[in-house]
Write a protein that holds these residues in place. Structure first.
Motif, PDB file in Angstrom:
ATOM      1  N   PHE A 155       6.822   5.722   3.504  1.00 17.05           N
ATOM      2  CA  PHE A 155       5.552   6.124   2.907  1.00 17.05           C
ATOM      3  C   PHE A 155       4.597   4.935   2.929  1.00 17.05           C
ATOM      4  O   PHE A 155       4.909   3.869   2.387  1.00 17.05           O
ATOM      5  N   GLU A 156       3.444   5.115   3.542  1.00 17.76           N
ATOM      6  CA  GLU A 156       2.443   4.053   3.656  1.00 17.76           C
ATOM      7  C   GLU A 156       1.048   4.626   3.417  1.00 17.76           C
ATOM      8  O   GLU A 156       0.867   5.844   3.346  1.00 17.76           O
ATOM      9  N   GLU A 157       0.068   3.724   3.323  1.00 19.10           N
ATOM     10  CA  GLU A 157      -1.330   4.138   3.166  1.00 19.10           C
ATOM     11  C   GLU A 157      -2.144   3.893   4.431  1.00 19.10           C
ATOM     12  O   GLU A 157      -3.367   4.019   4.410  1.00 19.10           O
ATOM     13  N   SER A 158      -1.472   3.528   5.517  1.00 17.63           N
ATOM     14  CA  SER A 158      -2.150   3.310   6.797  1.00 17.63           C
ATOM     15  C   SER A 158      -1.109   3.431   7.900  1.00 17.63           C
ATOM     16  O   SER A 158       0.084   3.650   7.643  1.00 17.63           O
ATOM     17  N   PHE A 159      -1.563   3.229   9.153  1.00 17.93           N
ATOM     18  CA  PHE A 159      -0.641   3.227  10.290  1.00 17.93           C
ATOM     19  C   PHE A 159      -0.192   1.807  10.645  1.00 17.93           C
ATOM     20  O   PHE A 159       0.452   1.607  11.672  1.00 17.93           O
ATOM     21  N   SER A 160      -0.499   0.831   9.808  1.00 21.18           N
ATOM     22  CA  SER A 160      -0.314  -0.578  10.174  1.00 21.18           C
ATOM     23  C   SER A 160       1.142  -0.946  10.449  1.00 21.18           C
ATOM     24  O   SER A 160       1.409  -1.868  11.224  1.00 21.18           O
TER      25      SER A 160
END
Length: 367
Positions: A19-24
């Motif tokens: 789970f992340e807040e970007s594709f980084s």
């Protein structure tokens, strides 16, 4: 703000949901599972292409020998074998082998199609799920169910094929329309209704934060929803028993979806099917009248339908007989003995379904 959930198979780690807040961290996570210096095909649809394909491509550059992209036309009506054949042709033309990787970038339709392609191309190739809708992030990307529709019948052709990784970027939910977000939320509500009364209560208590897409609340909601599905899938990965509980609202929901010629979103049909299932549960005295009305009415503040117009009851009942979840001509119908207490029944009759469907059909009163 990031997190990880491990999915196991027969007691051993199988893949992670990140789970992340970007594709980084996408490229890093794919490297972690052993895919580097190979070919990768990013498969998306015509809606998601303009939103995220370039960003994902940039993130993957440098980690793969070659990066390909393939775009399928968006929409449930394109979830069929003809479109799968085009993906096969693309992979063959570009000489993809069993050591290469597919990546599904999109919602449930894309995930199901890419998963099915991965399950069947060269008798099996690895794939990564990168779900961009709430429905896909909380339900369809988890557990390895893949498939396509056949002549309008939902997921009639498919296979179980587990992903190598699920990478969930919750910021993609900001690009969803209100109706798309609500459709996915129906599956979240379903998880609470079948397995976790406290989660269901939490959803109601955080109604406004969920509607506002508060990042911390969304992460908590999505992860808990995934944990519920994880627990069910790990016990029953190929739906021999308990996994069928996840079909709550789907028997009549899928039939309504086809009867309405897919003019309603999947989650909207699941909500209608859940209301109908709760109604049958009440009439069979498994839940009280008060519990039924609470379940029904709690879909409303989340912009989900509890009634539908212009629905032919006989058509819907007939369509349930084609349901892939039927067992020896008996439909496995998921009912409730309370919020968080689902069970599988094989004694729901056509008359039970008829009365439930009549309950959810909206008839305008001109008096």
């Amino acid at each position: 703000m990031s997190d990880t959930l491990e999915i196991n198979y027969q007691g051993k780690p199988l893949y992670n949901i990140v789970f992340e807040e970007s594709f980084s961290r996408l490229s890093e996570e794919i490297k972690r599972i052993g895919f580097e210096g190979r070919k990768i095909a990013v498969i998306t649809d015509s809606n998601v292409k303009s939103l995220y394909l370039d960003e994902v491509y940039e993130n993957l550059k440098g980690s793969f020998d070659k990066i390909f992209s393939f775009v399928i036309p968006a929409g449930e009506e394109n979830k069929n074998l003809k479109e799968i054949e085009k993906i096969y042709e693309f992979l063959i033309k570009n000489k993809f082998d069993r050591h290469d990787l597919l990546l599904a970038l999109g919602g449930g339709v894309v995930g199901d199609m890419v998963g099915f392609t991965a399950a069947t191309y060269l008798r099996g190739i690895s794939f990564v799920q990168v779900p961009t809708t709430l429905l896909a992030q909380t339900d369809s990307s988890i557990g390895g169910k893949t498939g396509v529709d056949f002549n309008g019948y939902k997921n009639m052709i498919g296979a179980f094929h587990m992903p190598a990784l699920v990478y969930t970027n919750i910021s993609t939910l900001n690009s969803l329309s209100g109706r798309q977000f609500a459709s996915g939320f129906a599956e979240v509500m379903k998880h609470g209704l079948i397995k976790d009364a406290s989660f269901y209560t939490w959803l109601l208590e955080n109604m406004y934060e969920i509607s506002d897409k508060d990042p911390e609340i969304l992460l908590s909601m999505i992860k808990r929803s995934c944990e519920i599905k994880k627990a069910v899938v790990e016990k029953d990965p190929t739906e021999k028993g308990e996994r069928a509980l996840l079909n709550f609202g789907h028997t009549l929901g899928h039939a309504i979806e086809k009867a309405k010629d897919f003019s309603l979103f999947h989650g909207e049909c699941v909500a209608l099917g859940a209301v109908a299932a709760a109604f049958i549960s009440w009439k069979k005295e498994y839940i009280s009248m008060e519990e039924y009305y609470e379940i029904r009415d709690m879909f409303v503040p989340f912009d989900l339908p509890i009634s539908v117009e212009d629905l032919d009851v006989d058509t819907v009942i007939s369509l349930t007989k084609n349901d892939k979840k039927a067992d020896s001509n008996k439909i496995k119908f998921v009912l409730l003995k309370g919020i968080g207490k689902a069970f599988i029944s094989t004694d729901v009759t056509e008359d039970d379904m008829r009365k439930a469907l009549e309950e959810i059909i909206y008839i305008e009163n001109n008096d």
